[in-house]
Design a protein around this motif. Structure first.
Motif, short mmCIF file in Angstrom:
data_model
loop_
_atom_site.label_atom_id
_atom_site.label_comp_id
_atom_site.label_asym_id
_atom_site.label_seq_id
_atom_site.Cartn_x
_atom_site.Cartn_y
_atom_site.Cartn_z
N ALA A 147 4.13 8.56 9.31
CA ALA A 147 3.99 8.94 8.33
C ALA A 147 3.55 10.02 7.85
CB ALA A 147 2.26 8.56 8.38
N LEU A 148 3.51 11.10 8.90
CA LEU A 148 4.04 12.39 9.04
C LEU A 148 5.51 12.59 8.34
CD1 LEU A 148 1.78 13.78 12.06
CD2 LEU A 148 1.51 14.15 10.03
N ARG A 149 6.26 11.76 8.95
CA ARG A 149 7.90 12.07 9.33
C ARG A 149 8.33 11.40 7.41
NH1 ARG A 149 8.89 8.75 12.52
NH2 ARG A 149 9.27 10.65 14.15
N ALA A 150 7.59 10.48 7.06
CA ALA A 150 8.03 10.54 5.33
C ALA A 150 7.71 11.25 4.76
CB ALA A 150 7.21 9.40 5.47
N ASP A 165 0.20 -11.70 6.99
CA ASP A 165 1.49 -11.98 8.67
C ASP A 165 2.04 -11.16 8.68
OD1 ASP A 165 1.01 -15.33 8.25
OD2 ASP A 165 2.95 -14.82 6.74
N PRO A 166 2.51 -10.67 10.38
CA PRO A 166 2.45 -8.79 10.51
C PRO A 166 3.99 -9.44 9.89
CG PRO A 166 2.06 -10.50 12.63
CD PRO A 166 1.80 -11.27 10.97
N LEU A 167 4.29 -7.82 9.81
CA LEU A 167 5.98 -7.76 9.65
C LEU A 167 6.25 -6.45 9.79
CD1 LEU A 167 5.63 -7.58 4.98
CD2 LEU A 167 6.52 -9.49 7.22
N GLY A 168 5.63 -5.28 9.92
CA GLY A 168 6.30 -3.83 10.42
C GLY A 168 4.51 -3.75 11.45
N ILE A 169 4.85 -1.97 11.96
CA ILE A 169 3.89 -1.43 12.49
C ILE A 169 4.57 0.39 11.72
CG2 ILE A 169 5.47 -0.88 14.22
CD1 ILE A 169 2.74 -0.96 15.73
N LEU A 170 3.59 0.75 11.47
CA LEU A 170 3.36 2.00 11.06
C LEU A 170 2.50 3.22 11.18
CD1 LEU A 170 3.83 3.83 8.12
CD2 LEU A 170 1.81 3.75 7.66
N THR A 171 3.43 3.85 12.36
CA THR A 171 2.53 5.28 13.08
C THR A 171 1.64 6.08 12.41
OG1 THR A 171 4.53 6.11 13.50
CG2 THR A 171 3.43 3.89 15.34
N GLU A 172 1.43 7.08 13.16
CA GLU A 172 1.41 8.93 12.47
C GLU A 172 2.40 9.34 12.55
OE1 GLU A 172 -1.42 9.63 16.40
OE2 GLU A 172 -3.42 9.13 14.11
N SER A 186 0.73 -1.30 -0.39
CA SER A 186 -0.28 -0.05 0.31
C SER A 186 0.91 1.35 0.13
CB SER A 186 -0.99 0.20 1.22
OG SER A 186 -1.61 -1.43 1.53
N THR A 187 0.14 2.20 0.29
CA THR A 187 1.15 3.94 -1.11
C THR A 187 -0.12 4.79 0.99
OG1 THR A 187 -0.74 5.06 -0.93
CG2 THR A 187 0.48 4.72 -2.88
N LEU A 188 1.15 5.67 1.71
CA LEU A 188 0.65 6.21 2.41
C LEU A 188 -0.50 6.77 2.65
CD1 LEU A 188 4.01 8.38 4.30
CD2 LEU A 188 2.83 6.07 4.74
N ASP A 189 -1.16 7.20 1.91
CA ASP A 189 -2.22 7.49 1.23
C ASP A 189 -3.63 6.55 1.99
OD1 ASP A 189 -4.35 9.54 1.01
OD2 ASP A 189 -4.62 8.60 -0.78
N GLU A 190 -3.25 5.53 1.42
CA GLU A 190 -3.81 4.18 2.13
C GLU A 190 -4.47 4.32 3.27
OE1 GLU A 190 -3.90 1.72 -2.10
OE2 GLU A 190 -2.29 2.25 -0.79
N ALA A 191 -3.02 3.83 4.42
CA ALA A 191 -2.69 3.43 5.28
C ALA A 191 -3.55 5.02 6.38
CB ALA A 191 -1.15 3.67 5.71
N ARG A 203 5.93 0.41 2.97
CA ARG A 203 7.28 -0.57 3.23
C ARG A 203 8.43 0.67 3.68
NH1 ARG A 203 8.74 -4.75 0.54
NH2 ARG A 203 6.48 -5.18 -0.79
N ASP A 204 8.78 1.66 2.89
CA ASP A 204 9.78 2.88 3.50
C ASP A 204 9.45 3.42 4.68
OD1 ASP A 204 10.62 1.97 0.99
OD2 ASP A 204 9.39 3.73 -0.94
#
Length: 141
Positions: free
Chosen positions: A52-55, A42-49, A18-23, A69-70
């Motif tokens: 997303a803002l930092r990216a 399967d869980p690979l990672g975690i993305l927090t608010e 997915s993209t950050l927009d979708e997340a 993923r980035d």
């Protein structure tokens, strides 16, 4: 008290492709502060608010142009439903994380957050005090 008593079973996920927009749509739609990044469930990672803002700030690109993923963090910590809350709280403090996916074998069955633990703290303290009182009563003198 075990993690299963506190965890939320409504885990919000986003596919690794997915993209950050979708997340961010998932974050806002569910009213949560993080999503678990999965690949074929399967869980690979975690993305927090904050991730997303930092990216977005660091790249200067629109959210739709940034891959999840980035920006996501690999899962450093997981727990099981039968883990003691005190154990997972210590692990969270040691690892500097606020959210921990709960796995039953390879299946993700929930998530426990620092907020879950904080809200339950009075009950945890009460149980610990009761256990200590019984221990003292039965201790050899």
């Amino acid at each position: 008290m075990q993690v299963r008593k506190l965890m939320s079973t409504a885990v919000v996920t986003v596919d690794v492709e997915s993209t950050l927009d979708e997340a961010v749509d998932r974050l806002l739609g569910a009213g949560v502060g993080s999503v678990i990044v999965v690949e074929e469930g399967d869980p690979l990672g975690i993305l927090t608010e904050s991730d997303a803002l930092r990216a977005a700030r660091d790249t200067g690109r629109p959210l739709a142009a940034i891959d999840v993923r980035d920006a996501a963090n690999r899962l450093a910590v997981t727990t099981t439903p039968s883990t003691a809350v005190g154990t997972v709280a210590r692990l969270m403090a040691d690892e500097g994380v606020k959210k921990v996916p709960v796995l039953d074998g390879v299946d993700m069955v929930g998530i426990v957050t620092l907020t879950d633990i904080v809200w339950e703290f009075p009950a945890i303290r009460e149980k610990a005090t009761a256990i200590e009182a019984v221990r003292e009563e039965w201790s050899p003198r």
